[in-house]
Design a protein around this motif. Sequence first.
Motif, PDB file in Angstrom:
ATOM      1  N   UNK A  81     -37.849  53.165 -74.336  1.00 42.39           N
ATOM      2  CA  UNK A  81     -37.634  53.970 -73.134  1.00 42.39           C
ATOM      3  C   UNK A  81     -36.144  54.055 -72.807  1.00 42.39           C
ATOM      4  N   UNK A  82     -35.337  53.361 -73.604  1.00 43.79           N
ATOM      5  CA  UNK A  82     -33.885  53.376 -73.382  1.00 43.79           C
ATOM      6  C   UNK A  82     -33.308  54.615 -74.047  1.00 43.79           C
ATOM      7  N   UNK A  83     -32.540  55.422 -73.314  1.00 40.74           N
ATOM      8  CA  UNK A  83     -31.986  56.619 -73.944  1.00 40.74           C
ATOM      9  C   UNK A  83     -30.998  56.264 -75.056  1.00 40.74           C
ATOM     10  N   UNK A  84     -30.966  57.116 -76.075  1.00 38.75           N
ATOM     11  CA  UNK A  84     -30.006  56.925 -77.161  1.00 38.75           C
ATOM     12  C   UNK A  84     -28.694  57.598 -76.760  1.00 38.75           C
ATOM     13  N   UNK A  85     -27.640  56.821 -76.715  1.00 38.32           N
ATOM     14  CA  UNK A  85     -26.334  57.322 -76.276  1.00 38.32           C
ATOM     15  C   UNK A  85     -25.386  57.343 -77.471  1.00 38.32           C
ATOM     16  N   UNK A  86     -24.824  58.529 -77.736  1.00 39.42           N
ATOM     17  CA  UNK A  86     -23.862  58.686 -78.823  1.00 39.42           C
ATOM     18  C   UNK A  86     -22.567  59.227 -78.236  1.00 39.42           C
ATOM     19  N   UNK A  87     -21.464  58.577 -78.556  1.00 42.34           N
ATOM     20  CA  UNK A  87     -20.159  59.038 -78.079  1.00 42.34           C
ATOM     21  C   UNK A  87     -19.315  59.406 -79.293  1.00 42.34           C
TER      22      UNK A  87
ATOM     23  N   UNK B 194     -11.835  56.653 -76.563  1.00 38.20           N
ATOM     24  CA  UNK B 194     -11.750  55.187 -76.665  1.00 38.20           C
ATOM     25  C   UNK B 194     -12.034  54.541 -75.320  1.00 38.20           C
ATOM     26  N   UNK B 195     -11.428  55.104 -74.277  1.00 37.95           N
ATOM     27  CA  UNK B 195     -11.625  54.588 -72.922  1.00 37.95           C
ATOM     28  C   UNK B 195     -13.082  54.796 -72.494  1.00 37.95           C
ATOM     29  N   UNK B 196     -13.617  55.965 -72.828  1.00 35.73           N
ATOM     30  CA  UNK B 196     -15.007  56.261 -72.488  1.00 35.73           C
ATOM     31  C   UNK B 196     -15.956  55.305 -73.211  1.00 35.73           C
TER      32      UNK B 196
ATOM     33  N   UNK C 109     -19.784  50.883 -73.177  1.00 32.89           N
ATOM     34  CA  UNK C 109     -20.301  49.637 -73.761  1.00 32.89           C
ATOM     35  C   UNK C 109     -20.491  48.541 -72.718  1.00 32.89           C
ATOM     36  N   UNK C 110     -19.892  48.696 -71.545  1.00 34.29           N
ATOM     37  CA  UNK C 110     -20.149  47.731 -70.471  1.00 34.29           C
ATOM     38  C   UNK C 110     -21.484  48.034 -69.790  1.00 34.29           C
ATOM     39  N   UNK C 111     -22.020  49.223 -70.037  1.00 38.67           N
ATOM     40  CA  UNK C 111     -23.232  49.674 -69.359  1.00 38.67           C
ATOM     41  C   UNK C 111     -24.467  49.634 -70.271  1.00 38.67           C
ATOM     42  N   UNK C 112     -24.291  50.029 -71.550  1.00 36.97           N
ATOM     43  CA  UNK C 112     -25.449  50.137 -72.444  1.00 36.97           C
ATOM     44  C   UNK C 112     -25.019  50.060 -73.902  1.00 36.97           C
ATOM     45  N   UNK C 113     -26.011  50.102 -74.764  1.00 33.84           N
ATOM     46  CA  UNK C 113     -25.764  50.133 -76.199  1.00 33.84           C
ATOM     47  C   UNK C 113     -25.356  51.561 -76.568  1.00 33.84           C
ATOM     48  N   UNK C 114     -24.246  51.699 -77.268  1.00 31.08           N
ATOM     49  CA  UNK C 114     -23.709  53.022 -77.579  1.00 31.08           C
ATOM     50  C   UNK C 114     -23.511  53.149 -79.084  1.00 31.08           C
ATOM     51  N   UNK C 115     -23.809  54.332 -79.605  1.00 31.18           N
ATOM     52  CA  UNK C 115     -23.617  54.608 -81.027  1.00 31.18           C
ATOM     53  C   UNK C 115     -22.414  55.526 -81.182  1.00 31.18           C
TER      54      UNK C 115
END
Length: 140
Positions: free
Chosen positions: A71-77, A89-91, A96-102
Amino acid sequence: MKEPADKIADLAAKHRDRPGALLPLLHAIQDEMGYIPPESASIIASALNLSSAEVQGVITFYHYFRTEPSSIPRVEICCAESCQSMGSDKLLAHARTVCDVHPVYCLGLCASSPAMMVDEKPYARVTPEKFDSIMKKAAS
Ligand code: FES
């Protein structure tokens, strides 16, 4: 209502004759079901005349494919050049302080950098503040 194995078999039959059918089929299964169920490998292997190990190897090689429901959204930056020059880089550090990021490399939104995707939905000119707002909406 169809069982997961029946849905997978239907999708496999639909994609079976395409050249290089495996990746489009895996995308179709994940699009339809939200992840690649464990029984997929043997069904796909049979439909595409591959071994289950070959199919499983592709599923596990690409981090994009989920092997469990979530149920966790997939986040790609995007971390490619254009987005990097506009602060990805800043984003990324903030995200990464909030969720798992790809991290990914170019989402085709270079003119509107920095860019990200949340569960396949693109966002442009993303600041840390905009990221927080997007994630808040994604969680509700
Ligand atoms: S470089 Fe980020 S979208 Fe192209």
